[in-house]
Design an enzyme around this catalytic site. Structure first.
Site, short mmCIF file in Angstrom:
data_model
loop_
_atom_site.label_atom_id
_atom_site.label_comp_id
_atom_site.label_asym_id
_atom_site.label_seq_id
_atom_site.Cartn_x
_atom_site.Cartn_y
_atom_site.Cartn_z
N CYS A 234 44.48 0.98 26.67
CA CYS A 234 44.09 -0.33 26.11
C CYS A 234 43.24 -1.09 27.12
O CYS A 234 43.65 -1.31 28.25
CB CYS A 234 45.33 -1.15 25.75
SG CYS A 234 44.93 -2.85 25.34
N CYS B 231 45.20 -4.41 28.37
CA CYS B 231 46.45 -4.38 29.13
C CYS B 231 46.19 -4.63 30.62
O CYS B 231 45.13 -4.27 31.15
CB CYS B 231 47.16 -3.04 28.94
SG CYS B 231 48.13 -2.94 27.41
N HIS C 96 51.41 -5.50 25.33
CA HIS C 96 50.52 -4.95 24.30
C HIS C 96 51.09 -5.08 22.88
O HIS C 96 50.34 -5.28 21.92
CB HIS C 96 50.26 -3.47 24.62
CG HIS C 96 49.30 -2.82 23.68
ND1 HIS C 96 47.94 -2.91 23.84
CD2 HIS C 96 49.51 -2.10 22.55
CE1 HIS C 96 47.35 -2.25 22.86
NE2 HIS C 96 48.28 -1.76 22.06
N ASN D 198 40.88 -12.46 15.22
CA ASN D 198 40.95 -11.47 14.13
C ASN D 198 42.17 -10.64 14.41
O ASN D 198 42.27 -10.05 15.48
CB ASN D 198 39.74 -10.53 14.15
CG ASN D 198 38.46 -11.25 13.86
OD1 ASN D 198 38.41 -12.13 13.00
ND2 ASN D 198 37.42 -10.88 14.57
N SER E 69 39.73 -4.60 16.65
CA SER E 69 39.58 -3.30 17.30
C SER E 69 40.82 -2.91 18.10
O SER E 69 40.94 -1.78 18.53
CB SER E 69 38.36 -3.36 18.22
OG SER E 69 38.46 -4.44 19.12
N HIS F 283 46.48 -5.28 20.88
CA HIS F 283 46.92 -6.17 21.95
C HIS F 283 46.69 -7.63 21.50
O HIS F 283 45.61 -7.96 21.02
CB HIS F 283 46.10 -5.87 23.23
CG HIS F 283 46.72 -6.45 24.44
ND1 HIS F 283 47.28 -5.68 25.44
CD2 HIS F 283 46.91 -7.73 24.82
CE1 HIS F 283 47.76 -6.47 26.37
NE2 HIS F 283 47.56 -7.72 26.02
N HIS G 246 45.37 -10.90 21.14
CA HIS G 246 44.23 -11.56 21.77
C HIS G 246 43.39 -12.29 20.74
O HIS G 246 43.47 -12.03 19.54
CB HIS G 246 43.34 -10.53 22.48
CG HIS G 246 42.58 -9.63 21.54
ND1 HIS G 246 43.18 -8.60 20.85
CD2 HIS G 246 41.27 -9.64 21.16
CE1 HIS G 246 42.26 -8.00 20.10
NE2 HIS G 246 41.10 -8.60 20.26
N GLN H 197 39.42 -14.78 20.52
CA GLN H 197 38.10 -14.93 21.14
C GLN H 197 37.66 -16.39 21.11
O GLN H 197 38.19 -17.19 20.33
CB GLN H 197 37.06 -14.10 20.37
CG GLN H 197 37.33 -12.62 20.37
CD GLN H 197 36.11 -11.85 19.87
OE1 GLN H 197 34.97 -12.12 20.26
NE2 GLN H 197 36.34 -10.89 18.99
P1 H2U Z 1 38.28 -8.12 18.44
O1 H2U Z 1 39.33 -7.05 18.47
O2 H2U Z 1 38.78 -9.42 17.87
O3 H2U Z 1 37.00 -7.65 17.87
O4 H2U Z 1 37.99 -8.51 19.98
C1 H2U Z 1 37.72 -7.60 20.98
C2 H2U Z 1 36.63 -8.19 21.84
O5 H2U Z 1 36.76 -7.67 23.15
C3 H2U Z 1 35.26 -7.84 21.32
O6 H2U Z 1 34.51 -9.00 21.13
C4 H2U Z 1 35.49 -7.37 23.67
C5 H2U Z 1 34.67 -6.98 22.45
O7 H2U Z 1 33.30 -7.27 22.67
N1 H2U Z 1 35.62 -6.32 24.66
C6 H2U Z 1 35.33 -6.59 25.99
O8 H2U Z 1 34.92 -7.70 26.31
N2 H2U Z 1 35.53 -5.62 26.92
C7 H2U Z 1 35.93 -4.35 26.63
O9 H2U Z 1 36.11 -3.55 27.53
C8 H2U Z 1 36.13 -3.94 25.24
C9 H2U Z 1 36.07 -5.02 24.21
ZN ZN Z 2 47.15 -3.61 25.49
#
Ligand code: H2U
Ligand code: ZN
Length: 339
Positions: A53, A56, A115, A153, A161, A164, A166, A168
């Protein structure tokens, strides 16, 4: 005379959203139609720490930066930001092919090092730490940018995606379309009535009770009169507040309680981690006056089970949003899920 409430529980009608300036078609007589379409995959349980992840503690992110061994809330600059401090220079007001520059900054907020934790399962103290982080980001980014969008989201159904916990934050030097509409609508209500649209609305919903999901002395959670998603909710302060950074300690604590209650109702509704997009709208930097009122939107896609979601397609893309389940019935079902 017919009771209009009874009628609106059984016959097609439209409802107006004064905050978003749009209508929704409500078709309560159609609530029981059969479903043979797509089913959403069920989410699998995950461990408290996942070596692969990128959120994490201690793990390397995709861009090569390693997360610290964080113990609480952790916020960092998005490695793949949608907005940059740099934009185009060839602005155009061509009536057909208009384009404008936009500058901004994108952040990622990890709610917890664990996580597999969800906000519904976090303690209220842990949720307050997330609210504090949102507030601090709104304050610092709001000194530079016109609008700071805190959002989350959650779940694969919303394109998230990573499980974990989180969210934004995207800050930008202009008001995006949804926010601009809310600015215009709240301002025109203020000019006409000399009062805040959303404070008036909160009072009205508290008096009517039937769309209320949860309340405490500071906050209301309602399925709004104009909800488009089946179990959409609006989180409303019962006091005047411009944005998250203006909340006092007791208001943050009571907000944590409201969020926990709401998220527990959501997870209980179909006995599944409820997917959603949520986010906060607060006063943009250049707005003056008291018309702007902080509020949170929750847009969950699920309709009738953990695996059957609503799709905004067909008439909704070409005409306007439509729902079968009335907001009143949705609120009653969420209330029944309180623990
Ligand atoms: P979502 O799962 O809400 O899409 O958010 C994940 C965000 O994390 C996404 O905007 C960022 C992606 O650009 N990200 C990073 O900043 N670093 C990473 O190593 C992978 C994902
Ligand atoms: Zn995680």
């Amino acid at each position: 005379m017919n009771d209009p409430k009874k009628e609106s529980d059984a016959r097609p009608h439209r409802r107006y959203n004064p905050l978003g300036d749009r209508w929704v078609l409500v078709s309560p007589h159609r609530d029981q139609r059969p479903w043979q379409g797509q089913v959403e995959p069920l989410e699998e349980a995950e461990p408290a720490y996942l070596p692969e992840c990128y959120l994490c503690p201690g793990n390397e992110r995709v861009g090569g930066i390693r997360n610290p061994d964080y113990r609480g809330v952790y916020v960092f600059d998005n490695d793949f930001p949608a907005l940059l401090t740099d934009s185009i220079t060839d602005e155009s007001d061509d009536p057909l092919l208009q384009q404008a520059p936009v500058r901004g900054r994108c952040r990622v907020v990890c709610y917890s090092p664990k996580h597999n934790l969800t906000m519904a399962a976090m303690t209220e103290t842990e949720i307050v730490a997330v609210v504090d982080c949102w507030a601090a980001e709104v304050q610092t980014l709001g000194e530079v940018y016109e609008h700071v969008q805190v959002f989350e989201n959650r779940g694969a159904a919303m394109g998230c995606s990573n499980a974990h916990p989180h969210g934004q934050i995207w800050a930008l030097d202009t008001q995006p379309s949804e926010v601009k509409t809310e600015s215009i609508q709240q301002h025109s209500y203020w000019k006409k009535h000399g009062r805040s649209l959303l404070l008036d609305y909160a009072e009205r919903e508290f008096a009517e009770q039937e769309r209320l999901v949860f309340h405490n002395k500071d906050w209301l959670v309602v399925v709004p009169w104009w909800a488009t998603w089946p179990f959409e909710t609006l989180v409303l302060p019962r006091f005047s507040a411009a944005h998250l950074d203006k909340l006092g300690d007791t208001q943050r604590a009571s907000l944590a309680q409201a969020l926990k209650q709401l998220l527990q109702c959501y997870d209980n509704l179909f006995s599944t981690p409820f997917p959603y997009s949520m986010g906060w709208h607060g006063q943009p930097r250049s707005e003056r006056g008291e018309h702007w009122q902080l509020h949170g939107h929750f847009y969950p896609p699920l309709l009738r089970s953990a695996s059957v979601r609503k799709h905004m397609v067909g008439f909704e893309m070409l005409g306007e949003s439509q729902r079968d389940l009335t907001p009143e019935r949705a609120a009653a079902r969420l209330r029944q899920c309180r623990t």
